[in-house]
Write a protein that holds these residues in place. Sequence first.
Motif, PDB file in Angstrom:
ATOM      1  N   ARG A 129      68.692   5.902 -11.673  1.00 56.07           N
ATOM      2  CA  ARG A 129      68.237   6.958 -11.283  1.00 56.07           C
ATOM      3  C   ARG A 129      67.801   7.137  -9.798  1.00 56.07           C
ATOM      4  O   ARG A 129      68.356   8.097  -8.834  1.00 56.07           O
ATOM      5  CB  ARG A 129      66.909   7.530 -12.019  1.00 56.07           C
ATOM      6  CG  ARG A 129      66.626   9.133 -11.543  1.00 56.07           C
ATOM      7  CD  ARG A 129      65.757   9.590 -12.762  1.00 56.07           C
ATOM      8  NE  ARG A 129      65.366  10.986 -12.296  1.00 56.07           N
ATOM      9  CZ  ARG A 129      64.468  11.657 -12.698  1.00 56.07           C
ATOM     10  NH1 ARG A 129      63.482  11.088 -13.432  1.00 56.07           N
ATOM     11  NH2 ARG A 129      64.056  12.591 -12.270  1.00 56.07           N
ATOM     12  N   PHE A 130      67.070   6.355  -9.140  1.00 51.93           N
ATOM     13  CA  PHE A 130      66.690   6.276  -7.878  1.00 51.93           C
ATOM     14  C   PHE A 130      67.409   5.032  -7.118  1.00 51.93           C
ATOM     15  O   PHE A 130      67.331   4.993  -6.043  1.00 51.93           O
ATOM     16  CB  PHE A 130      65.158   6.332  -7.641  1.00 51.93           C
ATOM     17  CG  PHE A 130      64.423   7.551  -8.288  1.00 51.93           C
ATOM     18  CD1 PHE A 130      64.756   8.650  -7.782  1.00 51.93           C
ATOM     19  CD2 PHE A 130      63.792   7.498  -9.455  1.00 51.93           C
ATOM     20  CE1 PHE A 130      64.293   9.918  -8.370  1.00 51.93           C
ATOM     21  CE2 PHE A 130      63.180   8.460  -9.980  1.00 51.93           C
ATOM     22  CZ  PHE A 130      63.370   9.811  -9.388  1.00 51.93           C
ATOM     23  N   GLY A 131      67.541   3.966  -7.799  1.00 52.10           N
ATOM     24  CA  GLY A 131      67.923   2.583  -7.286  1.00 52.10           C
ATOM     25  C   GLY A 131      69.786   2.697  -6.978  1.00 52.10           C
ATOM     26  O   GLY A 131      69.850   1.672  -6.216  1.00 52.10           O
ATOM     27  N   GLY A 132      70.301   3.722  -7.491  1.00 51.63           N
ATOM     28  CA  GLY A 132      71.681   3.710  -7.393  1.00 51.63           C
ATOM     29  C   GLY A 132      72.379   3.720  -6.057  1.00 51.63           C
ATOM     30  O   GLY A 132      71.685   4.403  -4.985  1.00 51.63           O
ATOM     31  N   PRO A 133      73.293   3.071  -5.701  1.00 49.41           N
ATOM     32  CA  PRO A 133      73.836   3.135  -4.333  1.00 49.41           C
ATOM     33  C   PRO A 133      74.355   4.406  -3.823  1.00 49.41           C
ATOM     34  O   PRO A 133      73.990   4.790  -2.791  1.00 49.41           O
ATOM     35  CB  PRO A 133      75.025   2.146  -4.175  1.00 49.41           C
ATOM     36  CG  PRO A 133      75.364   1.950  -5.947  1.00 49.41           C
ATOM     37  CD  PRO A 133      74.263   2.286  -6.497  1.00 49.41           C
ATOM     38  N   LEU A 157      60.126  10.885   3.711  1.00 49.79           N
ATOM     39  CA  LEU A 157      59.765  11.761   2.369  1.00 49.79           C
ATOM     40  C   LEU A 157      60.246  13.122   2.666  1.00 49.79           C
ATOM     41  O   LEU A 157      60.457  13.792   1.378  1.00 49.79           O
ATOM     42  CB  LEU A 157      58.338  11.894   2.460  1.00 49.79           C
ATOM     43  CG  LEU A 157      57.721  10.625   1.757  1.00 49.79           C
ATOM     44  CD1 LEU A 157      56.049  10.359   2.098  1.00 49.79           C
ATOM     45  CD2 LEU A 157      57.948  10.628   0.382  1.00 49.79           C
ATOM     46  N   LEU A 158      60.614  13.587   3.600  1.00 42.93           N
ATOM     47  CA  LEU A 158      61.466  15.059   3.745  1.00 42.93           C
ATOM     48  C   LEU A 158      62.660  14.982   3.144  1.00 42.93           C
ATOM     49  O   LEU A 158      63.291  15.712   2.450  1.00 42.93           O
ATOM     50  CB  LEU A 158      61.119  15.459   5.141  1.00 42.93           C
ATOM     51  CG  LEU A 158      61.636  16.927   5.578  1.00 42.93           C
ATOM     52  CD1 LEU A 158      60.840  18.065   4.482  1.00 42.93           C
ATOM     53  CD2 LEU A 158      61.799  17.434   6.609  1.00 42.93           C
ATOM     54  N   ALA A 159      63.375  13.944   3.562  1.00 47.66           N
ATOM     55  CA  ALA A 159      64.706  13.653   2.888  1.00 47.66           C
ATOM     56  C   ALA A 159      64.639  13.553   1.328  1.00 47.66           C
ATOM     57  O   ALA A 159      65.155  14.118   0.564  1.00 47.66           O
ATOM     58  CB  ALA A 159      65.428  12.500   3.526  1.00 47.66           C
ATOM     59  N   HIS A 160      63.629  12.911   0.869  1.00 49.79           N
ATOM     60  CA  HIS A 160      63.517  12.601  -0.585  1.00 49.79           C
ATOM     61  C   HIS A 160      63.230  14.024  -1.199  1.00 49.79           C
ATOM     62  O   HIS A 160      63.690  14.708  -2.453  1.00 49.79           O
ATOM     63  CB  HIS A 160      62.308  12.036  -1.104  1.00 49.79           C
ATOM     64  CG  HIS A 160      62.200  10.489  -1.061  1.00 49.79           C
ATOM     65  ND1 HIS A 160      62.348   9.894  -2.133  1.00 49.79           N
ATOM     66  CD2 HIS A 160      62.482   9.654  -0.021  1.00 49.79           C
ATOM     67  CE1 HIS A 160      62.788   8.244  -2.120  1.00 49.79           C
ATOM     68  NE2 HIS A 160      62.893   8.274  -0.608  1.00 49.79           N
ATOM     69  N   SER A 161      62.343  14.929  -0.373  1.00 46.30           N
ATOM     70  CA  SER A 161      61.940  16.053  -1.032  1.00 46.30           C
ATOM     71  C   SER A 161      63.186  17.085  -1.102  1.00 46.30           C
ATOM     72  O   SER A 161      63.350  18.127  -1.778  1.00 46.30           O
ATOM     73  CB  SER A 161      60.731  16.813  -0.231  1.00 46.30           C
ATOM     74  OG  SER A 161      59.718  16.170  -0.275  1.00 46.30           O
TER      75      SER A 161
ATOM     76  N   LEU B 170      59.777  10.557  -9.801  1.00 40.26           N
ATOM     77  CA  LEU B 170      60.275  10.121  -8.166  1.00 40.26           C
ATOM     78  C   LEU B 170      59.049   9.524  -7.556  1.00 40.26           C
ATOM     79  O   LEU B 170      59.172   8.608  -6.708  1.00 40.26           O
ATOM     80  CB  LEU B 170      60.616  11.467  -7.610  1.00 40.26           C
ATOM     81  CG  LEU B 170      60.926  11.707  -5.998  1.00 40.26           C
ATOM     82  CD1 LEU B 170      61.817  10.458  -5.701  1.00 40.26           C
ATOM     83  CD2 LEU B 170      61.106  13.052  -5.574  1.00 40.26           C
ATOM     84  N   VAL B 171      57.558  10.253  -7.855  1.00 40.24           N
ATOM     85  CA  VAL B 171      56.717   9.550  -7.053  1.00 40.24           C
ATOM     86  C   VAL B 171      56.270   8.098  -7.445  1.00 40.24           C
ATOM     87  O   VAL B 171      56.033   7.376  -6.500  1.00 40.24           O
ATOM     88  CB  VAL B 171      55.275  10.549  -7.651  1.00 40.24           C
ATOM     89  CG1 VAL B 171      54.095   9.700  -7.148  1.00 40.24           C
ATOM     90  CG2 VAL B 171      55.609  11.894  -7.186  1.00 40.24           C
ATOM     91  N   LEU B 172      56.468   7.851  -8.677  1.00 38.32           N
ATOM     92  CA  LEU B 172      56.319   6.467  -9.125  1.00 38.32           C
ATOM     93  C   LEU B 172      57.315   5.444  -8.375  1.00 38.32           C
ATOM     94  O   LEU B 172      56.997   4.341  -7.930  1.00 38.32           O
ATOM     95  CB  LEU B 172      56.139   6.317 -10.568  1.00 38.32           C
ATOM     96  CG  LEU B 172      55.293   6.697 -11.556  1.00 38.32           C
ATOM     97  CD1 LEU B 172      55.466   6.517 -12.887  1.00 38.32           C
ATOM     98  CD2 LEU B 172      53.811   6.345 -11.025  1.00 38.32           C
ATOM     99  N   HIS B 173      58.432   5.789  -8.140  1.00 38.39           N
ATOM    100  CA  HIS B 173      59.783   5.166  -7.498  1.00 38.39           C
ATOM    101  C   HIS B 173      59.080   4.887  -6.047  1.00 38.39           C
ATOM    102  O   HIS B 173      59.091   3.857  -5.428  1.00 38.39           O
ATOM    103  CB  HIS B 173      60.971   5.935  -7.490  1.00 38.39           C
ATOM    104  CG  HIS B 173      61.969   5.571  -6.541  1.00 38.39           C
ATOM    105  ND1 HIS B 173      62.534   4.363  -6.609  1.00 38.39           N
ATOM    106  CD2 HIS B 173      62.325   6.224  -5.301  1.00 38.39           C
ATOM    107  CE1 HIS B 173      63.311   4.094  -5.452  1.00 38.39           C
ATOM    108  NE2 HIS B 173      63.305   5.192  -4.825  1.00 38.39           N
TER     109      HIS B 173
END
Lengths: 199, 199
Positions: A129-133, A157-161, B170-173
Amino acid sequence: MQPTSVPMAEPVESERCDAARNRALLLDAAALLVAERGADAVTMDAVAARAGVGKGTVFRRFGSRSGLMHALLDHTESELQNAFLFGAPPLGPGADPIDRLVAFGRARLSMVEVQGDVLRAVENSPELRFGGPARQVSLTHVLTLLRESGTVGDLPLLAHSLLAPLEASLVLHQVRDLGMPIERIADAWEDLARRVTST
Amino acid sequence: MQPTSVPMAEPVESERCDAARNRALLLDAAALLVAERGADAVTMDAVAARAGVGKGTVFRRFGSRSGLMHALLDHTESELQNAFLFGAPPLGPGADPIDRLVAFGRARLSMVEVQGDVLRAVENSPELRFGGPARQVSLTHVLTLLRESGTVGDLPLLAHSLLAPLEASLVLHQVRDLGMPIERIADAWEDLARRVTST
């Protein structure tokens, strides 16, 4: 001027070419099946039938249904990555960074429209989910555009959001459960992106 | 003035009171276990031991581990809902809507810090992820604050986009894999909320 003599492709080259064509043909067939009937409908049999080849060919190429689904995602992600890294503006280099960001959001959303179930299947895997390339490349791209645009603030963090509302699971919920047209979702995301970068 | 005579609570009332206290005690024990060792560590045995009661009491109260986890989530969500619907400002009524929105984001993030694994377990269930009543209440609250603040635009989708970065997964990641302090995440979310509402 004489054309320079180009060596004929060796048989092995031509076989490699056939293999690549074959692979693309099978992936296109799988992508069509997903678009028409959802990711669950993508079986090795269905892909073989759709592409007009034997089932053995599909197995030889992808090993398993899971291998096929990952290849399908890589294929779509690679196309998007090529488009934003090397393609024509506004998605590719040359345009204003905010316009590129908006084009990126729209491109991701149209990808969800086609590949949504495949993307969601990957998002539902805690490891991918979050770790994929693929996500990493998108994140880096958004971060780079934010920097280029002169946007201030906590840019990682803005990029994440900015990526979070583009997640396939959420978008599919908005489209399928809430009946929102993808165009409306894209307009709202553009509005979000322009607001957060206008500071 | 004579104090008005208050009828003594009936034994059945007092039992009900004991039951509620017992339930709260068990949920507090479970919440502590989650905070200390993650949701996987929450077994019926561990909760009983932690609360200093017999295992039978935990089973009678919650039926199963899954029942306990859902009760734990309801308990935490109810506390948050009470705080933003009826509590003191800035989270509760009375403060500026944007300040209330910021307080809501911060409150949700501190909830993730404590209940993250429980929330993530619910998010990973396709049925509960977007359809659950807890998310609906939060969504309505954010939408109401956006309206009250006079923010313009596609407010339902803006509410979705503001909630998306607060998702526990997401937050935990960000906290565990990327090592970002929760305070930094909260500051960045406040910044996001103020940017999108300042128009």
